[in-house]
Design a protein around this motif. Structure first.
Motif, PDB file in Angstrom:
ATOM      1  N   ASP A   1      40.964  11.858 -29.999  1.00  0.00           N
ATOM      2  CA  ASP A   1      41.787  11.490 -31.152  1.00  0.00           C
ATOM      3  C   ASP A   1      40.930  11.238 -32.397  1.00  0.00           C
ATOM      4  OD1 ASP A   1      44.036  11.728 -29.573  1.00  0.00           O
ATOM      5  OD2 ASP A   1      44.233   9.561 -29.222  1.00  0.00           O
TER       6      ASP A   1
ATOM      7  N   ARG B   1      39.720  14.571 -33.811  1.00  0.00           N
ATOM      8  CA  ARG B   1      40.813  15.264 -34.522  1.00  0.00           C
ATOM      9  C   ARG B   1      41.070  14.639 -35.889  1.00  0.00           C
ATOM     10  NH1 ARG B   1      42.964  15.649 -29.187  1.00  0.00           N
ATOM     11  NH2 ARG B   1      42.948  17.813 -28.513  1.00  0.00           N
ATOM     12  N   GLN B   2      41.024  13.311 -35.977  1.00  0.00           N
ATOM     13  CA  GLN B   2      41.207  12.640 -37.264  1.00  0.00           C
ATOM     14  C   GLN B   2      40.102  13.038 -38.242  1.00  0.00           C
ATOM     15  OE1 GLN B   2      41.273   8.488 -36.326  1.00  0.00           O
ATOM     16  NE2 GLN B   2      43.352   8.551 -35.473  1.00  0.00           N
TER      17      GLN B   2
ATOM     18  N   ARG C   1      40.330  10.203 -24.209  1.00  0.00           N
ATOM     19  CA  ARG C   1      41.456  10.346 -25.141  1.00  0.00           C
ATOM     20  C   ARG C   1      41.124   9.722 -26.493  1.00  0.00           C
ATOM     21  NH1 ARG C   1      45.176  13.547 -26.233  1.00  0.00           N
ATOM     22  NH2 ARG C   1      45.823  13.619 -24.087  1.00  0.00           N
TER      23      ARG C   1
END
Length: 103
Positions: free
Chosen positions: A16, A19-20, A12
């Motif tokens: 994340d 994606r950032q 996870r």
């Protein structure tokens, strides 16, 4: 799921971070070292790098599919990434040759 046991990084957290990075620049080339650097970590044994590459490809595909980018752009970009993976990453898997057998 724990991806990097040396740095104790979960799937996870990696997703994340990717994606950032894609939010900042959707067409940048993301590599495992760049992801770990963004997480203020570094590759120690580098055994997690093959899984990181697969995660990067999966998240990048999903990101561009959701963003509405044209299919030709996404396919051309990811084909270049896969070509690099095949060129540089197919000889070893967790630092073992393909024909390596434990027993």
């Amino acid at each position: 799921m724990l991806v990097c046991s040396c740095n104790i990084i979960t799937q996870r957290e990696i997703e994340d971070t990717i994606r950032q990075m894609l939010d900042e620049d959707p067409w940048q080339l993301i590599v495992p070292a760049k992801v770990l650097h963004a997480m203020k970590s570094r590759g120690r044994c580098c055994g997690c790098f093959p899984n990181l590459v697969e995660t990067i490809i999966r998240i990048t595909e999903a990101y561009h599919r959701e963003s509405g980018a044209t299919g030709a752009d996404v396919i051309a970009y990811l084909d270049r990434v896969r070509e690099l993976r095949n060129k540089f990453g197919s000889k070893f898997h967790e630092r073992r040759y393909k024909g390596h057998r434990a027993a």
